[in-house]
Design a protein around this motif. Structure first.
Motif, short mmCIF file in Angstrom:
data_model
loop_
_atom_site.label_atom_id
_atom_site.label_comp_id
_atom_site.label_asym_id
_atom_site.label_seq_id
_atom_site.Cartn_x
_atom_site.Cartn_y
_atom_site.Cartn_z
N GLY A 158 0.82 -1.14 -0.18
CA GLY A 158 0.02 -0.02 -0.22
C GLY A 158 0.85 1.36 0.23
O GLY A 158 2.20 1.20 0.00
N PRO A 159 0.32 2.38 0.00
CA PRO A 159 0.85 3.68 -0.25
C PRO A 159 1.82 4.07 1.07
O PRO A 159 0.96 3.74 2.22
N ILE A 179 0.52 5.96 4.57
CA ILE A 179 -0.28 7.36 4.10
C ILE A 179 -1.61 6.78 4.64
O ILE A 179 -2.47 5.70 4.28
N THR A 180 -2.26 7.65 5.51
CA THR A 180 -3.56 7.12 5.99
C THR A 180 -4.77 7.99 5.78
O THR A 180 -5.86 7.80 5.62
N ALA A 206 -5.08 9.29 -2.40
CA ALA A 206 -5.41 9.88 -3.83
C ALA A 206 -4.50 10.15 -4.61
O ALA A 206 -4.19 9.72 -5.48
N ASN A 207 -3.67 11.25 -3.97
CA ASN A 207 -2.62 11.65 -4.46
C ASN A 207 -1.70 10.72 -4.91
O ASN A 207 -0.72 10.68 -5.96
N HIS A 239 5.59 12.73 8.91
CA HIS A 239 6.60 12.14 9.97
C HIS A 239 8.02 12.49 9.60
O HIS A 239 8.84 13.09 10.57
N CYS A 240 8.19 12.59 8.29
CA CYS A 240 9.81 12.88 7.68
C CYS A 240 10.10 14.01 7.07
O CYS A 240 11.01 14.62 6.55
#
Length: 121
Positions: free
Chosen positions: A26-27, A36-37, A43-44, A55-56
């Motif tokens: 997943g992303p 990515i949640t 979508a992006n 986070h980073c």
């Protein structure tokens, strides 16, 4: 009699098919690995738009850090290139059908072969 073309294939379907294979988990961020949640980020990611990691602080796309990063052909062409290579169609014929250079076919053939070797390990 219509000429065969990549335009017959749905870009979104090809993009999703390829991205689901290069990102089976997943992303996620290619730097820190965090998933990515949020819906907009997901979508992006799948639309090959830029994503910002909270986070980073890295900005990236779904192709960042992959063998597809910086490629100069669209994903529909890449999909057909892979299919034609698997069918053992001559490189010059593939280049003609997809309107790309034979060197591009050779380069991607080598990339696909390297990826297959990595998967076999």
């Amino acid at each position: 009699n219509e000429e065969f073309s990549v335009d017959f294939f749905d870009e979104k379907a090809c993009r999703m098919w390829i991205l689901k294979r290069i990102h089976p988990e997943g992303p996620h961020c290619p730097r820190c690995g965090k998933a990515i949640t949020n819906e907009r980020g997901i979508a992006n990611f799948y639309e090959l738009k830029r994503v910002f990691c909270k986070h980073c602080k890295k900005i990236y796309t779904a192709l960042t850090g992959t063998a597809l990063n910086g490629m100069q052909i669209d994903l529909r062409t890449l999909y057909l290139l892979a299919v034609f290579l698997a069918l053992k169609i001559d490189k010059k014929e593939i280049a003609r059908m997809l309107d790309i250079h034979t060197e591009t076919v050779r380069t991607w053939k080598a990339k696909f072969e390297a990826f297959e070797k990595m998967e076999a390990v």
